[in-house]
Design an enzyme around this catalytic site. Structure first.
Site, PDB file in Angstrom:
ATOM      1  N   ASN A  15       2.325   1.636   4.203  1.00 15.38           N
ATOM      2  CA  ASN A  15       2.719   0.374   4.849  1.00 15.38           C
ATOM      3  C   ASN A  15       2.488   0.409   6.361  1.00 15.38           C
ATOM      4  OD1 ASN A  15       5.704  -1.703   5.258  1.00 15.38           O
ATOM      5  ND2 ASN A  15       3.636  -2.358   4.807  1.00 15.38           N
ATOM      6  N   CYS A  32       0.865  -1.189   0.000  1.00 21.00           N
ATOM      7  CA  CYS A  32       0.000   0.000   0.000  1.00 21.00           C
ATOM      8  C   CYS A  32       0.895   1.231   0.000  1.00 21.00           C
ATOM      9  CB  CYS A  32      -0.978  -0.025   1.169  1.00 21.00           C
ATOM     10  SG  CYS A  32      -0.222   0.039   2.800  1.00 21.00           S
ATOM     11  N   CYS A  41      -1.238   0.827   7.423  1.00 21.35           N
ATOM     12  CA  CYS A  41      -2.668   0.519   7.624  1.00 21.35           C
ATOM     13  C   CYS A  41      -3.082  -0.747   6.867  1.00 21.35           C
ATOM     14  CB  CYS A  41      -3.548   1.686   7.180  1.00 21.35           C
ATOM     15  SG  CYS A  41      -3.275   3.214   8.088  1.00 21.35           S
ATOM     16  N   ARG A  42      -3.212  -0.636   5.528  1.00 25.85           N
ATOM     17  CA  ARG A  42      -3.823  -1.719   4.752  1.00 25.85           C
ATOM     18  C   ARG A  42      -2.894  -2.915   4.548  1.00 25.85           C
ATOM     19  NH1 ARG A  42      -5.187   2.024  -0.210  1.00 25.85           N
ATOM     20  NH2 ARG A  42      -3.305   3.001   0.638  1.00 25.85           N
ATOM     21  N   SER A  43      -1.692  -2.676   4.019  1.00 25.88           N
ATOM     22  CA  SER A  43      -0.858  -3.839   3.661  1.00 25.88           C
ATOM     23  C   SER A  43      -0.355  -4.618   4.877  1.00 25.88           C
ATOM     24  CB  SER A  43       0.288  -3.460   2.715  1.00 25.88           C
ATOM     25  OG  SER A  43       1.178  -2.528   3.281  1.00 25.88           O
ATOM     26  N   ASP A  50      -7.962   3.616   1.049  1.00 27.07           N
ATOM     27  CA  ASP A  50      -7.068   4.127   2.089  1.00 27.07           C
ATOM     28  C   ASP A  50      -7.879   4.570   3.322  1.00 27.07           C
ATOM     29  OD1 ASP A  50      -5.200   5.427   3.591  1.00 27.07           O
ATOM     30  OD2 ASP A  50      -4.509   6.772   1.996  1.00 27.07           O
TER      31      ASP A  50
HETATM   32  P1  4NP Z   1      -1.782   2.834   4.108  1.00 26.96           P
HETATM   33  O1  4NP Z   1      -2.388   4.207   4.660  1.00 26.96           O
HETATM   34  O2  4NP Z   1      -1.280   3.134   2.714  1.00 26.96           O
HETATM   35  O3  4NP Z   1      -2.939   1.907   4.105  1.00 26.96           O
HETATM   36  O4  4NP Z   1      -0.672   2.436   5.067  1.00 26.96           O
HETATM   37  C1  4NP Z   1      -1.635   5.383   4.680  1.00 26.96           C
HETATM   38  C2  4NP Z   1      -0.820   5.645   5.755  1.00 26.96           C
HETATM   39  C3  4NP Z   1      -0.102   6.835   5.789  1.00 26.96           C
HETATM   40  C4  4NP Z   1      -0.199   7.723   4.751  1.00 26.96           C
HETATM   41  C5  4NP Z   1      -1.009   7.453   3.666  1.00 26.96           C
HETATM   42  C6  4NP Z   1      -1.732   6.274   3.630  1.00 26.96           C
HETATM   43  N1  4NP Z   1       0.532   8.955   4.796  1.00 26.96           N
HETATM   44  O5  4NP Z   1       0.373   9.778   3.879  1.00 26.96           O
HETATM   45  O6  4NP Z   1       1.310   9.166   5.741  1.00 26.96           O
END
Ligand code: 4NP
Length: 159
Positions: free
Chosen positions: A11, A8, A13-15, A123
């Site tokens: 790295n 994702c 939340c989702r992945s 997201d």
């Molecule tokens: P993820 O979510 O891609 O599911 O881990 C996010 C976590 C942090 C950010 C964006 C998406 N960020 O911009 O910091």
């Protein structure tokens, strides 16, 4: 044995959730120890960080733990993993750009394996924990579908 990298943006939340859920499902199998599962991000902000607290909290309610620390997708990943799965279209486009020439890893969306056909894992960063509970349901469903598909492929390869 299959090797799967969940990807994702951050790295956190989702992945990492997809990695932990997929590993949990795989570990219940007799051949579970032979599978390779990891996650990585395309953005650098959370390298070295544990998963986001809502991801950890939701995993915990399902009895799942993770020691993952954020890391970036790297060129070696395309040689190490059979399957590299993005969560959304942006991840997919980034992965295609990062893939070295002659790449043989299969680059897809995790949602391609969702039996309900929900292709995008959206997201959830900054959203309330309820969103992460929904994320868990979606990710677990797609991970089940992925295992069924990988078993189907391996059966198809037997003489
Ligand atoms: P993820 O979510 O891609 O599911 O881990 C996010 C976590 C942090 C950010 C964006 C998406 N960020 O911009 O910091």
């Amino acid at each position: 044995m299959p090797s799967v990298l969940m990807v994702c943006l951050g790295n956190i939340c989702r992945s990492p959730m997809a990695e932990a859920v997929f590993r949990h499902l795989v570990q219940a199998r007799p051949d579970g120890r032979d599978w390779s599962v990891d996650s990585a991000g395309t953005g650098p902000w959370h390298v070295g960080s544990p998963p986001y607290r809502h991801t950890l909290e939701v995993l915990k309610t399902h009895g799942i733990t993770t020691n993952h620390r954020g890391r970036l997708v790297c060129p070696e990943d395309f040689a190490l993993f059979d399957l590299i799965l993005g969560m959304d279209g942006e991840n997919l486009a980034d992965l295609r750009k990062l893939a070295p020439a002659g790449n043989r890893a299969e680059i897809r969306l995790l949602g391609d394996f969702d039996p309900e056909g929900v292709r995008v894992v959206a997201d959830p960063y900054g959203k309330p924990i309820e969103r992460f509970h929904e994320l868990f349901v979606q990710v677990e469903r797609a991970c089940h579908g992925l295992i069924i598909e990988l078993d189907r492929r391996r059966l198809g390869r037997r003489p």
